[in-house]
Write a protein that holds these residues in place. Structure first.
Motif, PDB file in Angstrom:
ATOM      1  N   VAL A   1       0.868  -1.090  -0.767  1.00 54.12           N
ATOM      2  CA  VAL A   1       0.293  -0.192  -0.074  1.00 54.12           C
ATOM      3  C   VAL A   1       1.261   1.394   0.395  1.00 54.12           C
ATOM      4  N   LEU A   2       0.663   1.950  -1.092  1.00 53.91           N
ATOM      5  CA  LEU A   2       1.835   2.982  -0.870  1.00 53.91           C
ATOM      6  C   LEU A   2       0.809   4.105  -0.427  1.00 53.91           C
ATOM      7  N   ARG A   3       2.049   4.484   0.896  1.00 52.58           N
ATOM      8  CA  ARG A   3       1.374   5.698   1.731  1.00 52.58           C
ATOM      9  C   ARG A   3       2.245   6.944   2.248  1.00 52.58           C
ATOM     10  N   ARG A   4       0.853   7.785   2.141  1.00 51.07           N
ATOM     11  CA  ARG A   4       1.700   9.368   2.040  1.00 51.07           C
ATOM     12  C   ARG A   4       1.528   9.844   3.708  1.00 51.07           C
ATOM     13  N   LEU A   5       3.168   9.565   4.250  1.00 56.40           N
ATOM     14  CA  LEU A   5       3.719  10.270   5.138  1.00 56.40           C
ATOM     15  C   LEU A   5       3.767  11.404   5.491  1.00 56.40           C
ATOM     16  N   SER A   6       2.712  11.843   6.537  1.00 55.20           N
ATOM     17  CA  SER A   6       3.141  13.375   6.609  1.00 55.20           C
ATOM     18  C   SER A   6       2.863  14.388   8.657  1.00 55.20           C
ATOM     19  N   ALA A   7       3.091  15.218   8.889  1.00 55.92           N
ATOM     20  CA  ALA A   7       2.726  15.200  10.584  1.00 55.92           C
ATOM     21  C   ALA A   7       2.439  16.442   9.968  1.00 55.92           C
ATOM     22  N   PRO A   8       1.100  16.680  11.040  1.00 56.54           N
ATOM     23  CA  PRO A   8       0.721  17.640  11.069  1.00 56.54           C
ATOM     24  C   PRO A   8       1.554  19.154  11.072  1.00 56.54           C
ATOM     25  N   ARG A   9       2.185  19.456  11.480  1.00 58.65           N
ATOM     26  CA  ARG A   9       2.722  20.323  10.665  1.00 58.65           C
ATOM     27  C   ARG A   9       3.767  20.571  10.913  1.00 58.65           C
ATOM     28  N   ALA A  10       5.124  21.136  10.266  1.00 55.50           N
ATOM     29  CA  ALA A  10       6.255  21.431  10.572  1.00 55.50           C
ATOM     30  C   ALA A  10       6.400  21.507  12.200  1.00 55.50           C
ATOM     31  N   ALA A  11       8.098  21.152  12.624  1.00 57.03           N
ATOM     32  CA  ALA A  11       8.044  20.931  13.910  1.00 57.03           C
ATOM     33  C   ALA A  11       8.549  22.779  14.279  1.00 57.03           C
ATOM     34  N   ARG A  12       8.176  23.220  15.954  1.00 53.03           N
ATOM     35  CA  ARG A  12       8.597  24.162  15.961  1.00 53.03           C
ATOM     36  C   ARG A  12      10.011  23.775  16.259  1.00 53.03           C
TER      37      ARG A  12
END
Ligand SMILES: C[S@@+](CC[C@H](N)C(=O)[O-])C[C@H]1O[C@@H](n2cnc3c(N)ncnc32)[C@H](O)[C@@H]1O
Length: 436
Positions: A217-228
């Motif tokens: 399964v091709l997953r898209r990985l991402s964080a809610p936003r860039a970390a401070r």
């Protein structure tokens, strides 16, 4: 690889690979090993793609394949090939040129097998693709032992993996400094991308695929936003991390104490050593010490006894049963009863000695002793090489056994069974998928 870091105190140099400083005692050896592992892994993925293609061709010739199986095999083959490109793109500084990769494959038999690039591979998909419920459950446990108002101060996260709990702590508690460490570059590089707010794509290969195309399964990985700001991602061995005593106010060990590779007592002493007086050890995760010697397969009671004997006040403790690795694409998944604690350092513990490595491994000019173990390796490799050299596509087991008996390597009545055993093992090994 960039010029690297130099330690102000001892002058030791550490390379920076893919923006990650490599704070290990023998960084070049470790990097070479991970390079070899990546070469083996991508080769394995390519081999798997070719194997799926061959199965497809053979069974199609025999008109033996239902449509859906054709579709699944085509999908798997394509996914394996694309995964090679995705991994090589992410791990570019570790990619070996083609010729070297073949040599490494030859030498690859000696790589230790406990920690491979794809160990904890599902974790990175859980952390950054589908694991909202699980990630929240773990962070909830940490918050429960810490309280929501805690000031963490300088925070070290050991065995941070792909970094989701570290991210939640860094964003949720806003410590002035968060240092994430692990020694697996795949996980560290994924953490690097996620903390920077960049997306990634990687395939997940569930162990028990739910639907036809869930084998990859091709997953898209991402964080809610860039970390401070205020975080560092570094490669370090949790059993030998180069931090000065008392460097941190908080040390976090998420799902680590039972896999870190040494008994809890010395490891607890290391955590103690990196903490300031009155610093805090946050632990969360399983107590699955099942690969350790029996004396070290600790119950919770024994675990707590060791924590308090290692210079910590009796911890605030929680136990909770939470979902674990329940990928939506897999029929496999479980519940884990995890243990979390917050323990305050009340006295210093003695830091355990570093693992002793013989001088002939650290000093390139010291003669290497011919130990009994090396003697054994040498004899068995020679026999191995002799046997393999006999395989020329024409000789049968009997032909080879006769040559071995003529060379007086084995008595005639044992040679045939020995050749068959050797070839059977080689065949079975070729059928198994190794972990890199
Ligand atoms: C069970 S995983 C947990 C990962 C992450 N903390 C999480 O909760 O998903 C254990 C992690 O510890 C790392 N690890 C194990 N032994 C280590 C060591 N001696 N030094 C550094 N990292 C280690 C592994 O690479 C892996 O990322």
């Amino acid at each position: 690889m960039s010029a690297g870091w130099i330690c102000d105190v001892c002058g030791a140099g550490y390379p920076v690979v893919g923006d990650v400083p490599w704070l290990l005692r023998e960084p070049q050896d470790a990097i070479a090993e991970w390079r070899a592992r990546l070469a083996l892994l991508t080769r394995q993925l390519g081999d798997d793609a070719s194997r799926a293609d061959r199965e497809l061709a053979r069974l199609t010739d025999q008109s033996a394949l239902p449509d859906r199986t054709v579709q699944r095999l085509q999908h798997l083959s394509e996914a394996n090939r694309k995964q090679v490109a995705l991994l090589e793109n992410l791990l570019r500084p570790l990619v070996l040129p083609g010729v070297l990769a073949s040599v490494q494959r030859g030498l690859g038999t000696s790589l230790p097998i406990e920690q491979g690039l794809t160990n904890y591979y599902v974790n990175l998909h859980r952390d950054w693709a589908w694991g909202g419920e699980e990630n929240d459950a773990t962070f909830t446990e940490v918050r429960a032992v810490l309280g929501s108002q805690a000031q963490l101060g300088r925070t070290l996260i050991l065995g941070a993996g792909a970094g989701r709990l570290a991210y939640d702590i860094h964003e949720g508690y806003a410590p002035p400094l968060t240092v994430l460490t692990d020694y697996n570059p795949l996980l560290l590089f994924v953490a690097r991308e996620m903390f920077a707010g960049r997306d990634l794509q990687l395939y997940e290969f569930p162990v028990a695929p739910r639907g036809l195309l869930d084998s990859a399964v091709l997953r898209r990985l991402s964080a809610p936003r860039a970390a401070r700001g205020g975080y560092h991602i570094v490669a370090a061995d949790a059993l030998d991390a180069p931090f000065a005593p008392g460097s941190f106010d908080t040390v976090v060990t998420p799902w680590l104490i039972d896999v870190v590779g040494e008994p809890l007592a010395p490891f607890a002493a290391r955590v103690n050593h990196w903490l300031k007086p009155r610093g805090r050890w946050i632990n969360t995760g399983s107590l699955a010490f099942n690969r350790a010697p029996f004396a070290e397969r600790l119950s919770l009671d024994e675990t707590l006894q060791i924590v308090t004997a290692s210079g910590f006040a009796p911890p605030d403790l929680r136990e909770a049963t939470i979902p674990y690795m329940r990928s939506p694409a897999s029929r496999h998944g479980r519940l884990e009863t995890v243990v979390s604690w917050s323990a305050i350092k009340r006295e210093a513990a003695t830091y355990p000695a570093a693992r002793r490595v013989p001088q002939w491994l650290t000093n390139d000019s010291v003669p290497v002793p011919r130990t009994a173990a090396l003697e054994f390796e040498s004899v068995s490799s020679r026999v191995h090489a002799f046997m393999l050299a006999l395989v020329n596509g024409e000789r049968s087991v009997r032909d080879m056994a006769r040559l071995i008996a003529e060379q007086r390597l084995l008595p005639a009545d044992e040679a045939e069974a020995a050749v068959r055993r050797f070839l059977r093992r080689a065949f079975e090994a070729s059928e198994q998928r190794d972990q890199y």
